[in-house]
Design an enzyme around this catalytic site. Structure first.
Site, mmCIF file in Angstrom:
data_model
loop_
_atom_site.group_PDB
_atom_site.id
_atom_site.type_symbol
_atom_site.label_atom_id
_atom_site.label_comp_id
_atom_site.label_asym_id
_atom_site.label_seq_id
_atom_site.Cartn_x
_atom_site.Cartn_y
_atom_site.Cartn_z
ATOM 1 N N ASP A 12 0.838 -1.190 0.000
ATOM 2 C CA ASP A 12 0.000 0.000 0.000
ATOM 3 C C ASP A 12 0.879 1.248 0.000
ATOM 4 O OD1 ASP A 12 -1.766 2.192 0.889
ATOM 5 O OD2 ASP A 12 -3.204 0.604 1.322
ATOM 6 N N THR A 13 0.633 2.148 -0.945
ATOM 7 C CA THR A 13 1.325 3.441 -1.025
ATOM 8 C C THR A 13 2.814 3.267 -1.306
ATOM 9 O OG1 THR A 13 -0.238 4.170 0.696
ATOM 10 C CG2 THR A 13 1.453 5.740 0.028
ATOM 11 N N CYS A 52 -7.108 3.824 -2.023
ATOM 12 C CA CYS A 52 -7.021 2.415 -1.609
ATOM 13 C C CYS A 52 -8.153 1.548 -2.138
ATOM 14 C CB CYS A 52 -6.969 2.324 -0.088
ATOM 15 S SG CYS A 52 -5.508 3.085 0.659
ATOM 16 N N HIS A 102 -10.266 -3.851 2.416
ATOM 17 C CA HIS A 102 -10.708 -2.476 2.172
ATOM 18 C C HIS A 102 -11.801 -2.387 1.118
ATOM 19 C CE1 HIS A 102 -10.293 1.882 2.423
ATOM 20 N NE2 HIS A 102 -9.296 1.751 3.256
ATOM 21 N N ASP A 278 -1.003 -0.470 -4.693
ATOM 22 C CA ASP A 278 -2.277 0.134 -5.094
ATOM 23 C C ASP A 278 -2.109 1.516 -5.706
ATOM 24 O OD1 ASP A 278 -1.563 1.261 -2.649
ATOM 25 O OD2 ASP A 278 -3.539 1.039 -1.726
ATOM 26 N N HIS A 279 -1.201 2.323 -5.177
ATOM 27 C CA HIS A 279 -0.979 3.695 -5.645
ATOM 28 C C HIS A 279 0.257 4.232 -4.949
ATOM 29 C CE1 HIS A 279 -2.408 4.983 -1.735
ATOM 30 N NE2 HIS A 279 -3.483 4.240 -1.908
#
Length: 505
Positions: A12-13, A52, A102, A278-279
């Site tokens: 994540d991130t 997310c 999520h 995800d990003h």
């Protein structure tokens, strides 16, 4: 018959420049660098939305966020949307999901309930993790100062417990076909990890790029509101950025991923490995922080690697929306009509093949449970491998030439000499919106100051109707005009099924 096993790993991130294999030698990511060397690294991979839940909705349902009600955090997916876990399980594949989900409409941590199709014995979202802790431990594991104050150890972290379960699954199910997901929350804030990883970056400063001093004069108004006076003034000559906890947690995530890769490598027929994030995070790029209603490279350009089909670097544009159909191709399972991206399996086997003319991105809202993050900021974008267009419905639009301007400093949307490129990308975005039943489609996306399309500026717009084709899980939808099963999912509005029009039963 050879087993087909796929392990899907995500973080994540995690920006591309947070990995050594993407060119930043200061990053300590030996396990992901090894994965890149042993497989295919995708240099132009993109999320569908840099938030997310929306990012995950595309990966794990095969539909764009706008199609499955996943266009914001804290929104439950539509109840008639099936995850790829359910679809693969129904096709006879053992599916297990360990880690951040999520997608259930709960808060950040989830509801602690296993969705249909996934193995309940291995379900472990962040609510499950918190339920193992005392109230005091919960609070500590969410505070960044706990790293030093309470001497955080590996076994206290979510990432370590996720990796434990993933390794256990790999060892116990080595003789089965399976699809295993390990989804880490790390390195997302609060960046909790053992101190030794943070210490690796105690003297490291993020290099200050040109776009970290972007004053946003030619950018959309909502970007300037997002930056505000504070951020616009932050990137002055003496600006320094030292996110040691963030980067330390990034290396910690790499360590936990390495444990799973090592477990997979113990078997003669190694599982296929797919890895992505995800990003990203703006980290003061364009004077912005976090992520939100923008399609800048810092938050949309994500790492992606696939091991099991040769080695190399793929320089074609690919998207998270391609992953679900590609995974189904890997298992030899028919690809559902509901999937909105195309499989890139042929490209995986031969990186010289280009499967996408464009990749598409979007934004709806960051969060529905509270205000902030700009509220509702609808945008749609397309990238063709060189040019990126962003239509910001309520402000102004953007066009960048990433070959000549990789930091996206010069907005070309009103520049002379780009008319053909603007029209081509605009048409691609509109076609994608209509092909995917985008619920936000309408004439207002078409009539832009730089490309006036007024043909459909009517109440009925394009006069089309589009119905779902999800016949693996629901009956064929009925034609409004006849009450009979539709034969064409896309047709002119008010046009009855031609087979029965004018006939009497």
């Amino acid at each position: 018959m050879k087993k087909r096993q796929v392990i899907f790993i995500m973080t994540d991130t995690q920006r591309t420049d947070m990995l050594g294999c993407y060119g930043n030698s200061a990053m300590v990511t030996p396990n992901l660098d090894r994965l890149a060397a042993e497989g295919i690294r995708y240099d132009k991979a993109y999320t569908t939305q840099p938030v997310c839940q929306p990012a995950r909705s595309a990966i794990f349902t095969g539909s764009y966020p706008h199609s499955c009600a996943g266009w914001s955090n804290c929104m439950g997916l539509s109840d008639n949307v099936q995850s790829i876990g359910q679809r693969l399980s129904d096709a006879g594949i053992h599916t297990a999901y360990v880690g951040k989900w999520h997608l259930d409409g709960g808060d950040y941590f989830g509801l602690g309930r296993c969705p249909k199709g996934w193995d309940e014995d291995y379900w472990y979202d962040m609510k499950c993790f918190l339920d193992e802790l005392t109230p005091e431990e919960r609070y500590r594991i969410r505070q960044i100062e706990s790293i030093e104050k309470y001497n955080i150890t590996e076994d206290m972290t979510y990432g370590h417990r996720c990796a434990d379960r993933a390794v256990d699954f790999i060892e116990k199910h080595k003789d089965e076909d399976y699809f295993l997901v390990m989804s880490l929350d790390e390195p997302h804030g609060p960046h909790i990890c053992p101190k030794k990883y943070v210490d690796l970056y105690k003297d490291y400063e993020i290099p200050v790029k040109e776009n970290m001093k972007d004053t946003l004069e030619d950018k959309p108004e909502h970007h300037r509101i997002w930056a505000g006076d504070e951020y616009l003034k932050a990137c002055r000559e003496d600006f320094k950025l030292s996110p040691k906890e963030f980067l330390g947690c990034n290396t910690f995530a790499d360590y936990e991923i390495g444990r799973v890769l090592d477990a997979a490598a113990q078997y003669e027929d190694e599982p296929i490995i797919i890895y992505t994030s995800d990003h990203g995070d703006m980290m003061y790029g364009h004077s912005l922080t976090g992520k939100g209603p923008a399609l800048y490279e810092e938050i949309t350009h994500i790492p992606l690697m696939i091991k099991g089909f040769g080695k190399g670097v793929d320089k074609n544009p690919v998207s998270h929306i391609n992953l679900a159909p590609t995974i189904f191709d890997m298992f030899g399972v028919p690809i559902p009509k509901m999937f909105e991206g195309r499989s890139i399996f042929e490209e995986v086997k031969n990186p010289e093949v280009r499967c996408n003319d464009y990749v598409f991105m979007e934004f709806g809202r960051y969060e529905v449970d509270h205000d902030g993050f700009g509220g509702y900021q609808p945008l749609r974008g397309a990238f063709d491998g060189r040019y990126k267009m962003v239509i910001n419905l309520m402000t102004s639009d953007e066009l960048y030439d990433l070959q000549e301007d990789p930091q996206e400093m010069k907005n070309l949307i009103n520049e002379p000499g780009y008319d053909e490129i603007r029209k081509r990308l605009h048409e691609a975005i509109l076609d994608n919106m209509y092909e995917t039943r985008d619920p936000f489609r309408g004439y207002y996306w078409e009539d832009r100051p730089w490309n006036r399309i007024t043909e459909y500026k009517t109440w009925d717009s394009r006069l089309m109707t589009r119905q779902r084709e999800n016949e693996e899980y629901e009956p064929r939808q009925l034609d409004y005009g006849t009450g009979l099963p539709m034969t064409s999912a896309v047709r002119k509005k008010g046009q009855s099924d031609a087979k029965f029009a004018g006939k009497k039963e």
